[in-house]
Design an enzyme around this catalytic site. Structure first.
Site, PDB file in Angstrom:
ATOM      1  N   ASP A  73       1.291  -1.085  -0.298  1.00 35.35           N
ATOM      2  CA  ASP A  73       0.233   0.095  -0.251  1.00 35.35           C
ATOM      3  C   ASP A  73       1.118   1.417   0.564  1.00 35.35           C
ATOM      4  OD1 ASP A  73      -2.931   1.048  -0.453  1.00 35.35           O
ATOM      5  OD2 ASP A  73      -2.648   1.613   1.472  1.00 35.35           O
ATOM      6  N   GLU A 114       0.587  11.025   5.235  1.00 36.68           N
ATOM      7  CA  GLU A 114       0.259   9.694   5.770  1.00 36.68           C
ATOM      8  C   GLU A 114       1.465   9.294   4.425  1.00 36.68           C
ATOM      9  OE1 GLU A 114      -4.302   8.666   3.668  1.00 36.68           O
ATOM     10  OE2 GLU A 114      -2.646   6.571   2.373  1.00 36.68           O
ATOM     11  N   GLU A 166     -11.323   6.037  -2.191  1.00 32.77           N
ATOM     12  CA  GLU A 166     -10.511   6.477  -0.589  1.00 32.77           C
ATOM     13  C   GLU A 166     -12.091   6.112  -0.394  1.00 32.77           C
ATOM     14  OE1 GLU A 166      -8.183   7.293  -0.373  1.00 32.77           O
ATOM     15  OE2 GLU A 166      -8.277   9.399  -0.779  1.00 32.77           O
ATOM     16  N   GLU A 236      -9.815  -2.825  -6.624  1.00 33.53           N
ATOM     17  CA  GLU A 236      -9.574  -2.774  -4.809  1.00 33.53           C
ATOM     18  C   GLU A 236     -10.133  -4.355  -4.211  1.00 33.53           C
ATOM     19  OE1 GLU A 236      -8.968  -0.560  -2.354  1.00 33.53           O
ATOM     20  OE2 GLU A 236      -8.494   0.839  -3.467  1.00 33.53           O
TER      21      GLU A 236
END
Ligand code: HMH
Length: 247
Positions: A73, A114, A166, A236
């Site tokens: 990620d 992040e 998101e 995803e």
């Protein structure tokens, strides 16, 4: 993306269903996005209630899966920055609402945090970020993001993708924070990053912009945006599969 306080998720979809049929003036008309979520609910649920997420929520997750997800990620998020920047560029050129830019800008600011968070978290878990081998599913996803950065890709399509990317994380990680979940304490910070109410608010802002653009989009563009939504959901799911140790 960082955001404080954890609050149980409220799903507009569920809220609306509960209130339907009484006073017409209180019934919100579904936007394009809600209609697509209902139409493609199986795939949407596949992305937002994946076994990887369910294993975090029930506490059975194998930490090696979490570490794999973390390393992959980090790579994804680094690619997500230029994608978000491309949305900002399109907002500055195409948008008829000045506040779009601020919504995207706040997203970019959170991505800055992040990236630092990923580096810290990776150090805590002994995941070396310098030599992560990028997994095929991740490569596919990053390539898809690149294709959406092209100048010819319509603003509504880009925004649909941004919202979907998101929101899958928001819906997934907030599920791990709901009452009754047995999320391991070591993973709570990660879940709060995307599962918090503040991040939920950000996703609702993205949804409003996406809906506004989609209401005005010609049919062909609308079709493209819907296909993009579906592709994000598939990617995803493949990303979760990869993290979970699946195919
Ligand atoms: C794969 C993936 N999807 C969505 C997000 C949300 O930012 C993320 N960090 N990674």
């Amino acid at each position: 993306m960082r955001l404080p306080s954890r609050t149980p998720r409220t799903n507009t979809f569920q809220r609306k269903r509960g209130g339907q049929g009484k006073k017409m003036d209180t019934v919100e008309k579904d936007g394009v996005i809600d209609r697509w979520v209902k139409k493609h609910l199986v795939l949407y649920t596949g992305a937002t209630r994946h076994p990887f997420i369910l294993s975090i929520r029930d506490g059975t997750i194998d930490f090696s899966s979490f570490k794999r997800w973390l390393g992959q990620d980090y790579i994804f998020v680094r690619e997500f920055v230029p994608f978000t920047a491309s949305a900002l560029l399109k907002a500055s050129k195409n948008s008829d609402d000045n506040s779009d830019m601020e919504v995207i800008l706040s997203g970019l600011a959170s991505l800055n945090d992040e990236i630092s968070w990923f580096k810290q978290e990776a150090a805590n878990w002994d995941v070396p970020l310098s030599d992560v081998v990028v997994h095929k599913s991740n490569q596919n996803y990053c390539r898809f993001l690149e294709s959406l950065m092209l100048p010819a890709v319509e603003y509504s399509v880009v925004f649909t993708a941004l919202w979907a990317i998101e929101t899958v994380y928001q819906e997934s990680f907030s599920h791990c924070l709901e009452d009754g979940s047995k999320t391991p304490p070591e993973l709570l910070e990660s879940c709060k990053r995307w599962g918090s109410e503040g991040f939920g608010e950000f996703c609702r802002s993205l949804k409003k912009v996406a809906n506004r653009c989609l209401e005005k989009a010609p049919d062909e563009e609308l079709k493209k945006a819907e296909m993009t939504f579906l592709r994000v959901l598939e990617l995803e799911i493949e990303f979760w599969d990869m993290s979970h140790g699946g195919p």
